[in-house]
Write an enzyme that holds these catalytic residues in place. Sequence first.
Site, PDB file in Angstrom:
ATOM      1  N   HIS A 195       0.836  -1.205   0.000  1.00 31.69           N
ATOM      2  CA  HIS A 195       0.000   0.000   0.000  1.00 31.69           C
ATOM      3  C   HIS A 195       0.876   1.263   0.000  1.00 31.69           C
ATOM      4  CE1 HIS A 195      -2.857  -2.917   2.058  1.00 31.69           C
ATOM      5  NE2 HIS A 195      -3.552  -2.522   1.015  1.00 31.69           N
ATOM      6  N   GLN A 200      -0.714  -4.519  -9.034  1.00 30.38           N
ATOM      7  CA  GLN A 200      -0.679  -5.643  -9.973  1.00 30.38           C
ATOM      8  C   GLN A 200      -0.893  -6.986  -9.253  1.00 30.38           C
ATOM      9  OE1 GLN A 200      -0.199  -5.702 -13.370  1.00 30.38           O
ATOM     10  NE2 GLN A 200      -0.206  -7.961 -13.331  1.00 30.38           N
ATOM     11  N   LYS A 201      -0.678  -6.988  -7.941  1.00 31.61           N
ATOM     12  CA  LYS A 201      -0.855  -8.212  -7.148  1.00 31.61           C
ATOM     13  C   LYS A 201      -2.267  -8.782  -7.355  1.00 31.61           C
ATOM     14  CE  LYS A 201      -0.978 -10.853  -3.276  1.00 31.61           C
ATOM     15  NZ  LYS A 201      -2.328 -10.668  -2.830  1.00 31.61           N
ATOM     16  N   ASP A 202      -3.261  -7.892  -7.430  1.00 30.58           N
ATOM     17  CA  ASP A 202      -4.630  -8.327  -7.710  1.00 30.58           C
ATOM     18  C   ASP A 202      -4.896  -8.078  -9.201  1.00 30.58           C
ATOM     19  OD1 ASP A 202      -5.564  -9.055  -5.001  1.00 30.58           O
ATOM     20  OD2 ASP A 202      -5.097  -6.973  -4.603  1.00 30.58           O
ATOM     21  N   ARG A 258      -3.444 -10.432   4.186  1.00 39.18           N
ATOM     22  CA  ARG A 258      -3.751 -11.776   4.690  1.00 39.18           C
ATOM     23  C   ARG A 258      -2.500 -12.518   5.159  1.00 39.18           C
ATOM     24  NH1 ARG A 258      -8.060 -11.201   0.738  1.00 39.18           N
ATOM     25  NH2 ARG A 258     -10.033 -11.518   1.817  1.00 39.18           N
TER      26      ARG A 258
HETATM   27  O1  PAF Z   1      -7.850  -4.380  -3.302  1.00 33.26           O
HETATM   28  C1  PAF Z   1      -8.564  -4.038  -2.327  1.00 33.26           C
HETATM   29  O2  PAF Z   1      -8.077  -3.795  -1.216  1.00 33.26           O
HETATM   30  C2  PAF Z   1     -10.078  -3.942  -2.508  1.00 33.26           C
HETATM   31  O3  PAF Z   1     -10.547  -4.924  -3.347  1.00 33.26           O
HETATM   32  C3  PAF Z   1     -10.538  -2.550  -2.964  1.00 33.26           C
HETATM   33  C4  PAF Z   1     -10.006  -2.190  -4.344  1.00 33.26           C
HETATM   34  C5  PAF Z   1     -10.067  -1.501  -1.963  1.00 33.26           C
HETATM   35  C6  PAF Z   1     -12.060  -2.501  -3.027  1.00 33.26           C
HETATM   36  O4  PAF Z   1     -12.629  -2.786  -1.793  1.00 33.26           O
END
Ligand code: PAF
Length: 287
Positions: free
Chosen positions: A38, A150-152, A189
């Site tokens: 983040h 990019q992780k998600d 997580r």
């Molecule tokens: O990636 C996340 O943390 C969530 O899916 C998001 C984009 C904040 C939406 O709740």
Amino acid sequence: MTSHPSVARTREELALARARLDGPVAVVMTMGALHAGHVQLVREARKRADAVIVTIFLNPLQFGPNEDLAKYPRTLDEDLRLLGEEGVDLVFAPGPDVVYQDGDPLVRVSAGHLGEVLEGASRPGHFDGVLTVVAKLLHLTSPGLAFFGQKDAQQLLLIRRTVRDLDFPVEVVAVPTVREPDGLAMSSRNTYLTPFDREVALVLSRALRAGEQAASEGASAIRRAARDVLAAEPGCRVDYLALVHPDTLDDVAEWYRGEALLAVAGRVGPTRLIDNVPLVVGAEERR
Ligand code: PAF
């Protein structure tokens, strides 16, 4: 000493604080439990924008009935301290009653078939929940830029499609996955992992690395290399390993050459983890 950024909890507070931000504004959306991934999103956002808004909202709509909403880590004080250190201008940290003021929304954003494969196959409705809240938070924060990891990768693709298909006036910027020195992809997580499970979880990034190293040999070799690594670690129950086209998420054919996404999901103990790497099938490995 760094101070907490200013925090808006209601729509009214957000609107007042948002009106005071000048120049290009970027948003970084999070569910809290912030980590170095983040922080990297925030730093990239600060390079491109005059002001950065971070949203912290644990979105119930994207959790299935048997998922980890109740035990999802909540670390708001620590998150605010971190965001203060990073010079974030405004944090929007609403409760569910602020975001979903009439209860569960009747009308939602549908991810369509791209939301039914990979993560969506294991988590029905997940991406509709993600895209619905992303759409709402884009409306509420009205940024020019929105940064996602990019992780998600599937989430990132679906957000790009939402913005394009539904004409949101925002530029989506992707930020590469941040990893621990041993390769584990940063994730909120990861805090669930015992030291033993954490060792086991390393198999995911090892498998992706093996796939990357076989990239020049073609799709079958990539899949085989990654599968062999996963098979050697019975502690990880693999949900999927997929080599797919980055735009369609269709499995790439054996003869395919070009950009692809190697994605994996697995359960280590009770924790479900995902990871992926973008690669070029048929190309020598980038050093
Ligand atoms: O990636 C996340 O943390 C969530 O899916 C998001 C984009 C904040 C939406 O709740």
